[in-house]
Design a protein around this motif. Structure first.
Motif, PDB file in Angstrom:
ATOM      1  N   TYR A  96       0.831  -1.206   0.000  1.00 64.48           N
ATOM      2  CA  TYR A  96       0.000   0.000   0.000  1.00 64.48           C
ATOM      3  C   TYR A  96       0.866   1.256   0.000  1.00 64.48           C
ATOM      4  CZ  TYR A  96      -2.335   3.998   2.034  1.00 64.48           C
ATOM      5  OH  TYR A  96      -2.761   5.276   2.271  1.00 64.48           O
ATOM      6  N   ASN A 100       0.817   4.011  -2.834  1.00 66.99           N
ATOM      7  CA  ASN A 100       0.302   5.315  -2.421  1.00 66.99           C
ATOM      8  C   ASN A 100       1.235   6.445  -2.869  1.00 66.99           C
ATOM      9  OD1 ASN A 100      -1.717   6.900  -1.105  1.00 66.99           O
ATOM     10  ND2 ASN A 100      -0.351   7.155   0.654  1.00 66.99           N
ATOM     11  N   ARG A 103       1.840   8.704  -8.552  1.00 70.19           N
ATOM     12  CA  ARG A 103       1.225   9.952  -8.980  1.00 70.19           C
ATOM     13  C   ARG A 103       1.225  10.020 -10.497  1.00 70.19           C
ATOM     14  NH1 ARG A 103       0.369  14.039  -5.403  1.00 70.19           N
ATOM     15  NH2 ARG A 103      -1.026  14.620  -7.124  1.00 70.19           N
ATOM     16  N   LEU A 279      -2.940  16.830  -4.276  1.00 67.25           N
ATOM     17  CA  LEU A 279      -4.225  16.145  -4.113  1.00 67.25           C
ATOM     18  C   LEU A 279      -4.155  15.160  -2.954  1.00 67.25           C
ATOM     19  CD1 LEU A 279      -4.952  15.353  -7.871  1.00 67.25           C
ATOM     20  CD2 LEU A 279      -5.752  17.316  -6.549  1.00 67.25           C
ATOM     21  N   THR A 280      -5.295  14.837  -2.399  1.00 64.89           N
ATOM     22  CA  THR A 280      -5.385  13.802  -1.359  1.00 64.89           C
ATOM     23  C   THR A 280      -6.327  12.718  -1.834  1.00 64.89           C
ATOM     24  OG1 THR A 280      -7.190  14.975  -0.256  1.00 64.89           O
ATOM     25  CG2 THR A 280      -4.945  15.446   0.501  1.00 64.89           C
ATOM     26  N   ARG A 281      -6.170  11.534  -1.251  1.00 60.80           N
ATOM     27  CA  ARG A 281      -7.032  10.418  -1.618  1.00 60.80           C
ATOM     28  C   ARG A 281      -8.102  10.201  -0.555  1.00 60.80           C
ATOM     29  NH1 ARG A 281      -1.807   8.453  -3.759  1.00 60.80           N
ATOM     30  NH2 ARG A 281      -2.117   8.192  -6.009  1.00 60.80           N
ATOM     31  N   LYS A 282      -9.205   9.608  -0.988  1.00 62.07           N
ATOM     32  CA  LYS A 282     -10.295   9.347  -0.049  1.00 62.07           C
ATOM     33  C   LYS A 282      -9.831   8.383   1.046  1.00 62.07           C
ATOM     34  CE  LYS A 282     -14.129   9.866  -3.346  1.00 62.07           C
ATOM     35  NZ  LYS A 282     -15.276   9.177  -3.990  1.00 62.07           N
ATOM     36  N   ILE A 287     -14.356   4.572   0.922  1.00 60.98           N
ATOM     37  CA  ILE A 287     -14.302   3.728  -0.262  1.00 60.98           C
ATOM     38  C   ILE A 287     -14.608   2.253   0.021  1.00 60.98           C
ATOM     39  CG2 ILE A 287     -12.613   5.261  -1.352  1.00 60.98           C
ATOM     40  CD1 ILE A 287     -10.458   3.181  -0.709  1.00 60.98           C
TER      41      ILE A 287
END
Length: 291
Positions: A96, A100, A103, A279-282, A287
């Motif tokens: 992960y 993560n 990009r 940007l950020t992820r949920k 999710i």
């Protein structure tokens, strides 16, 4: 008799009126059905990206076109490596954290990348599951500078039309924060371009067609695995779906008509001064649903 003769024109007129009413109703019903069945016009949809899973063979060709799967495929014992729970948690966390860091990078260096790495990541993508194991994918690797520039010319010409006419104000405005437009310098600078084509049907040695089930889903899964393999190798890309460029690129790259462009990936190292949007992820709770 005289009464019947005098009424005959009346009966004929009534019958004509009834026939007219019935025909009018049938006509309205047909128009209503055609209106319902007519798909909505969406100018931003790339016709070349439509899934060919529902490609129907002509009824008279079904017997000669169809290829049954080999019923005598051997099944062999399967042995899987088993990890301890602690090792599973550790490996999943590490994977992960690796992904993560992925990009979408639009500023790619022209620094050479070992060809063996490209071979390995595509070999990895080829391990993807597919409908009835038809493996409906073709990965075209472009490293020739002339071909890369021709691809850029085709893409930029169509993308300018997309931004100005096809995509609409909402889509264009949503992309402004990402500072992207129809200029695609990375198509020249990236050492490799990987164009992923879905095979909407296959060809047998005798030239007849072979059904490729769920071809777009299958190839999309392979693309996901390819992205993970690139990240694992320390390479970066940006997922590009150049609208309405598929047919021209297919001709340029001499691909057969049963192949439709699904994705274009410029692959390389980021430039030293490369930037990405902040940007950020949920979060997980947004999710995942556990029931």
């Amino acid at each position: 008799m005289a009464l019947f003769s005098s009424l005959t024109p009346v009966f004929i007129a009534i019958i004509c009126v009834l026939i007219g009413v019935i025909m009018k109703k049938n006509s309205r019903g047909k128009e209503k059905h055609e209106t319902k069945s007519k798909p909505l016009s969406r100018p931003w949809v790339d016709e070349d990206l439509k899934d060919g899973t529902d490609h129907h063979l002509e009824e008279e060709d079904i017997d000669e076109e169809w290829q049954a799967l080999d019923e005598n495929v051997d099944h062999v014992p399967f042995f899987a490596e088993r990890y301890s729970e602690a090792e599973m948690i550790k490996r999943s966390q590490m994977f992960y954290e690796l992904l993560n860091k992925r990009r979408s990078v639009r500023f790619l260096s022209d620094e050479p990348v070992p060809r063996e790495v490209i071979d390995n990541v595509i070999r990895t993508a080829g391990t993807s599951p597919s409908g009835a194991h038809t493996e409906p994918w073709t990965f075209v690797v472009v490293q020739d500078p002339y071909l890369k520039h021709k691809i850029r010319e085709i893409v930029e010409e169509e993308e300018e039309i997309n931004y100005k006419k096809r995509m609409g104000d909402r889509w264009v405005n949503d992309l402004k924060r990402l500072r992207t437009n129809w200029i695609k310098e990375y198509l020249d600078t990236a050492p490799y371009l990987i164009l992923i084509f879905k095979q909407v049907y296959g060809r047998l040695p005798n030239g007849r067609k072979k059904t490729h089930y769920y071809n777009e889903i299958s190839v999309s899964i392979a693309c996901g695995i390819l992205l993970a393999a690139l990240q694992n190798a320390g390479l970066y890309t940006v997922t590009s779906t150049p609208l309405n460029c598929g047919p021209q690129l297919r001709v340029l790259l001499q691909r057969p008509v049963n192949e439709k462009l699904l994705l274009l990936l410029p692959v390389g190292y980021p430039k030293k001064d490369a930037t990405v949007p902040a940007l950020t992820r949920k979060p997980l709770q947004d999710i995942m649903v556990v029931m």
